[in-house]
Structure formats: C-alpha cells, structure tokens
Design an enzyme around this catalytic site. Structure first.
Site, PDB file in Angstrom:
ATOM      1  N   GLU A 161      -7.294   3.453  11.233  1.00  0.00           N
ATOM      2  CA  GLU A 161      -8.559   3.853  11.852  1.00  0.00           C
ATOM      3  C   GLU A 161      -8.251   4.706  13.069  1.00  0.00           C
ATOM      4  O   GLU A 161      -7.553   4.274  13.987  1.00  0.00           O
ATOM      5  CB  GLU A 161      -9.348   2.619  12.274  1.00  0.00           C
ATOM      6  CG  GLU A 161     -10.631   2.949  13.038  1.00  0.00           C
ATOM      7  CD  GLU A 161     -11.275   1.694  13.612  1.00  0.00           C
ATOM      8  OE1 GLU A 161     -11.228   1.543  14.849  1.00  0.00           O
ATOM      9  OE2 GLU A 161     -11.791   0.882  12.829  1.00  0.00           O
ATOM     10  N   HIS A 214       4.675   0.080  16.935  1.00  0.00           N
ATOM     11  CA  HIS A 214       4.611   1.199  16.002  1.00  0.00           C
ATOM     12  C   HIS A 214       3.926   0.759  14.719  1.00  0.00           C
ATOM     13  O   HIS A 214       3.717  -0.423  14.481  1.00  0.00           O
ATOM     14  CB  HIS A 214       6.011   1.732  15.687  1.00  0.00           C
ATOM     15  CG  HIS A 214       6.899   0.750  15.005  1.00  0.00           C
ATOM     16  ND1 HIS A 214       7.724  -0.104  15.692  1.00  0.00           N
ATOM     17  CD2 HIS A 214       7.069   0.459  13.692  1.00  0.00           C
ATOM     18  CE1 HIS A 214       8.380  -0.857  14.826  1.00  0.00           C
ATOM     19  NE2 HIS A 214       8.000  -0.553  13.611  1.00  0.00           N
ATOM     20  N   ASN A 234     -12.939   9.035  21.123  1.00  0.00           N
ATOM     21  CA  ASN A 234     -13.949   8.803  22.150  1.00  0.00           C
ATOM     22  C   ASN A 234     -14.441  10.143  22.661  1.00  0.00           C
ATOM     23  O   ASN A 234     -13.667  10.920  23.222  1.00  0.00           O
ATOM     24  CB  ASN A 234     -13.375   7.957  23.284  1.00  0.00           C
ATOM     25  CG  ASN A 234     -13.113   6.535  22.840  1.00  0.00           C
ATOM     26  OD1 ASN A 234     -13.968   5.908  22.243  1.00  0.00           O
ATOM     27  ND2 ASN A 234     -11.926   6.033  23.115  1.00  0.00           N
ATOM     28  N   HIS A 236      -6.905  -2.933   8.517  1.00  0.00           N
ATOM     29  CA  HIS A 236      -6.643  -1.673   9.203  1.00  0.00           C
ATOM     30  C   HIS A 236      -5.994  -1.897  10.561  1.00  0.00           C
ATOM     31  O   HIS A 236      -6.003  -2.998  11.095  1.00  0.00           O
ATOM     32  CB  HIS A 236      -7.905  -0.805   9.334  1.00  0.00           C
ATOM     33  CG  HIS A 236      -8.881  -1.239  10.388  1.00  0.00           C
ATOM     34  ND1 HIS A 236     -10.086  -1.805  10.092  1.00  0.00           N
ATOM     35  CD2 HIS A 236      -8.847  -1.149  11.746  1.00  0.00           C
ATOM     36  CE1 HIS A 236     -10.742  -2.064  11.211  1.00  0.00           C
ATOM     37  NE2 HIS A 236     -10.006  -1.680  12.234  1.00  0.00           N
ATOM     38  N   ARG A 238      -6.247   5.377  19.185  1.00  0.00           N
ATOM     39  CA  ARG A 238      -7.183   6.313  19.821  1.00  0.00           C
ATOM     40  C   ARG A 238      -6.532   7.697  19.859  1.00  0.00           C
ATOM     41  O   ARG A 238      -5.369   7.817  20.251  1.00  0.00           O
ATOM     42  CB  ARG A 238      -7.507   5.857  21.245  1.00  0.00           C
ATOM     43  CG  ARG A 238      -8.201   4.530  21.295  1.00  0.00           C
ATOM     44  CD  ARG A 238      -8.564   4.115  22.718  1.00  0.00           C
ATOM     45  NE  ARG A 238      -8.946   2.724  22.777  1.00  0.00           N
ATOM     46  CZ  ARG A 238     -10.113   2.239  22.360  1.00  0.00           C
ATOM     47  NH1 ARG A 238     -11.016   3.048  21.866  1.00  0.00           N
ATOM     48  NH2 ARG A 238     -10.370   0.948  22.439  1.00  0.00           N
ATOM     49  N   GLU A 243       7.320   4.584  12.262  1.00  0.00           N
ATOM     50  CA  GLU A 243       8.584   4.343  11.592  1.00  0.00           C
ATOM     51  C   GLU A 243       8.427   4.731  10.123  1.00  0.00           C
ATOM     52  O   GLU A 243       7.486   4.302   9.459  1.00  0.00           O
ATOM     53  CB  GLU A 243       8.966   2.867  11.709  1.00  0.00           C
ATOM     54  CG  GLU A 243      10.310   2.534  11.120  1.00  0.00           C
ATOM     55  CD  GLU A 243      10.695   1.080  11.330  1.00  0.00           C
ATOM     56  OE1 GLU A 243      11.874   0.758  11.131  1.00  0.00           O
ATOM     57  OE2 GLU A 243       9.814   0.256  11.688  1.00  0.00           O
TER      58      GLU A 243
END
Length: 131
Positions: A53, A72, A57, A6, A10, A122
């Site tokens: 993922e 990217h 927060n 993965h 954030r 992309e």
C-alpha cells in the site's frame, strides 16, 4: 487465524513510485482510493495475495524521515544475478550480491536496493525457506 494482507509505505510522488514498483517487481495497481487529504494505492502481482500500500499525503513535499526503526520489505526472484544486472541497467543502483550463511550453510542470497523514497528492499533468490 490471522492473514497478512499488506504493508504500507508513505511516498511523495505516486507516478514515480508506481513506475518503480511496476518496472522493478512487476507490481500493478490493484486499487486506488482517493480521499481529501491522501490517496491510497494498492500494488500487487499474480505471485501472491500480499499487497504493498502506497500512501500519498496530499500537500506533503518534504522527504519523509525513515528513522532508524524501519527494516525492509523483501521480494523473491528466480534468477538473482539476472535481476541484479537488470536493476543496474535500469539505474536503480542495487548494492552488491551477498551470500548469507550460518555455520557454513547457505541460508540466502540477496541484494538490497532503495525505492524512490529511500525505503530498503531486499531482493532474494528463491531458495530454502524463501519461496
């Protein structure tokens, strides 16, 4: 031998991000883990084992500073022009289509789009080494 599983970004708004990645790339929530200070959401589709993922927060309201070090993530599609048109119609403001060549040989065709938090993505034509 190691296997990549993965990549994490954030995000501020879980629903906005999961909606974007579902609509844009067909990624569904594979798992969601809620903790006291943060939530982890794993997105995937049947095309690959690799997951994105999302880390949310809790209590963070200011946009994350992406800095100048982030590159990217890339997705391949079967019909790049159709996807570009679909992204435009969805209001995702994709950048122009680009042909990337080396010594006159076509290596890749792609466009970039940003997710709701400003991460570059992309979108590439399935071709050559990009399968």
């Amino acid at each position: 031998m190691a296997k990549v599983v993965h990549s994490m970004v954030r995000v501020l708004d879980e629903a906005r991000s999961t909606d974007f990645y579902k609509d844009a790339f067909g990624l569904d929530v594979a798992d969601r883990l809620d903790f006291d200070g943060f939530t982890l959401v794993y997105l995937r589709n049947d095309e690959a084992d690799f997951e994105l993922e999302l880390t949310i927060n809790k209590g963070t309201t200011d946009q994350y500073e992406l800095g100048n070090g982030y590159g990217h993530i890339a997705f391949v599609v079967d019909d790049l022009e159709a996807e570009h048109a679909r992204f435009e119609a969805a209001g995702y403001a994709p950048r122009k289509l680009v042909e990337f060549k080396n010594e006159g040989k076509l290596l890749a065709k792609f466009f970039f789009v940003k997710d709701p938090d400003g991460y570059e993505i992309e979108v590439m034509q399935r071709f050559g080494r990009y399968r």
